[in-house]
Scaffold this active site. Sequence first.
Site, PDB file in Angstrom:
ATOM      1  N   LYS A 227      -8.897 -37.894  24.307  1.00 42.44           N
ATOM      2  CA  LYS A 227      -7.432 -37.810  24.448  1.00 42.44           C
ATOM      3  C   LYS A 227      -6.754 -37.751  23.078  1.00 42.44           C
ATOM      4  CE  LYS A 227      -7.100 -41.723  26.791  1.00 42.44           C
ATOM      5  NZ  LYS A 227      -8.495 -42.196  26.931  1.00 42.44           N
TER       6      LYS A 227
ATOM      7  N   ARG B 283      -1.609 -46.968  31.736  1.00 44.33           N
ATOM      8  CA  ARG B 283      -2.970 -47.382  32.076  1.00 44.33           C
ATOM      9  C   ARG B 283      -2.989 -48.248  33.331  1.00 44.33           C
ATOM     10  NH1 ARG B 283      -5.118 -46.929  26.502  1.00 44.33           N
ATOM     11  NH2 ARG B 283      -7.341 -47.292  26.446  1.00 44.33           N
TER      12      ARG B 283
ATOM     13  N   ARG C 199     -18.511 -42.895  17.038  1.00 43.08           N
ATOM     14  CA  ARG C 199     -17.320 -42.293  16.431  1.00 43.08           C
ATOM     15  C   ARG C 199     -16.723 -43.114  15.292  1.00 43.08           C
ATOM     16  NH1 ARG C 199     -12.327 -42.597  20.793  1.00 43.08           N
ATOM     17  NH2 ARG C 199     -12.222 -44.861  20.881  1.00 43.08           N
TER      18      ARG C 199
ATOM     19  N   ARG D 120     -13.987 -48.423  15.011  1.00 44.39           N
ATOM     20  CA  ARG D 120     -13.186 -49.397  15.774  1.00 44.39           C
ATOM     21  C   ARG D 120     -14.058 -50.542  16.278  1.00 44.39           C
ATOM     22  NH1 ARG D 120      -9.534 -45.969  19.896  1.00 44.39           N
ATOM     23  NH2 ARG D 120     -10.052 -47.812  21.114  1.00 44.39           N
TER      24      ARG D 120
ATOM     25  N   ARG E  97     -14.402 -51.699  28.663  1.00 47.21           N
ATOM     26  CA  ARG E  97     -13.323 -50.702  28.722  1.00 47.21           C
ATOM     27  C   ARG E  97     -13.518 -49.735  29.888  1.00 47.21           C
ATOM     28  NH1 ARG E  97     -13.837 -48.527  22.999  1.00 47.21           N
ATOM     29  NH2 ARG E  97     -12.099 -47.143  23.480  1.00 47.21           N
TER      30      ARG E  97
HETATM   31  P1  AMP Z   1      -7.150 -46.802  23.022  1.00 46.51           P
HETATM   32  O1  AMP Z   1      -7.015 -46.551  21.564  1.00 46.51           O
HETATM   33  O2  AMP Z   1      -6.187 -45.976  23.836  1.00 46.51           O
HETATM   34  O3  AMP Z   1      -8.567 -46.673  23.530  1.00 46.51           O
HETATM   35  O4  AMP Z   1      -6.707 -48.329  23.256  1.00 46.51           O
HETATM   36  C1  AMP Z   1      -7.404 -49.389  22.638  1.00 46.51           C
HETATM   37  C2  AMP Z   1      -7.055 -50.699  23.304  1.00 46.51           C
HETATM   38  O5  AMP Z   1      -5.647 -50.954  23.167  1.00 46.51           O
HETATM   39  C3  AMP Z   1      -7.315 -50.783  24.795  1.00 46.51           C
HETATM   40  O6  AMP Z   1      -8.666 -51.078  25.102  1.00 46.51           O
HETATM   41  C4  AMP Z   1      -6.362 -51.910  25.189  1.00 46.51           C
HETATM   42  O7  AMP Z   1      -6.842 -53.175  24.773  1.00 46.51           O
HETATM   43  C5  AMP Z   1      -5.137 -51.592  24.327  1.00 46.51           C
HETATM   44  N1  AMP Z   1      -4.223 -50.637  25.012  1.00 46.51           N
HETATM   45  C6  AMP Z   1      -3.941 -49.363  24.623  1.00 46.51           C
HETATM   46  N2  AMP Z   1      -3.067 -48.787  25.463  1.00 46.51           N
HETATM   47  C7  AMP Z   1      -2.794 -49.715  26.411  1.00 46.51           C
HETATM   48  C8  AMP Z   1      -1.982 -49.718  27.569  1.00 46.51           C
HETATM   49  N3  AMP Z   1      -1.277 -48.632  27.937  1.00 46.51           N
HETATM   50  N4  AMP Z   1      -1.943 -50.858  28.304  1.00 46.51           N
HETATM   51  C9  AMP Z   1      -2.633 -51.968  27.940  1.00 46.51           C
HETATM   52  N5  AMP Z   1      -3.439 -52.033  26.879  1.00 46.51           N
HETATM   53  C10 AMP Z   1      -3.523 -50.914  26.106  1.00 46.51           C
END
Ligand code: AMP
Length: 216
Positions: free
Chosen positions: A13, A88, A127, A161, A172
Amino acid sequence: MNLILLGPPGAGKGTQAKRIERSHGLVQLATGDILRAAAASGSEFGRRVKAIMDSGALVSDDIVIAAIKERIASPEAKGGVILDGFPRTVPQAEALDAMLAARGLRLDHVILMEVDEAALVARLVGRFSCKACGASYHEANHRPKVEGVCDLCGATEFVHRPDDRADAVRTRFEVYRRQTAPILPYYRDKGILRTVDGMGDMDAVTRQIEAIIGVR
Ligand code: AMP
């Protein structure tokens, strides 16, 4: 144009959002990036957010909804946004509809990136990204053209990360299945959900997305 890129962790994404942002003049709103910036601030709030993110669980709806609301109201978002990692949960999807409607805006496309879960684990665990500009790379299949130098900005520091560790990755995926997948019927019922095959190479995925949103 306002669109959402949906899909499990590691679907690509962020990579696709950055490409479309450049080609279509839209603004990427990535809640993961917004929360990582808060976590890096070192404040008490940041430390709490970081602990949740590192475990692979979701941060509370109230926090992410407030963050997105503020950015959607900003002048840069006027030309259109690509939401990456938000919504989400079903309450987040409902809150998004309400905040767009309040500004006379609507969602044009919701694009689901379909991927094979086993392949994704390998993708996530390998990654890394440029510390300066966030450009994404992969140990096995997408290393910088010049070893140790970012293709996009020339910086030489890279980061992995903490939530790309195998145990956090498993959490996740489980969170995606349990809390995020239920928003798919929400958008399917509205008739705006489209799917692309996220397993192809990056250019092929971009072409599929452009077939939906138009080429610029
Ligand atoms: P991402 O970079 O999108 O994979 O997000 C990394 C982490 O940030 C996720 O595993 C959640 O802990 C938190 N996070 C990101 N977006 C959201 C969201 N829309 N709602 C809740 N937690 C989020």
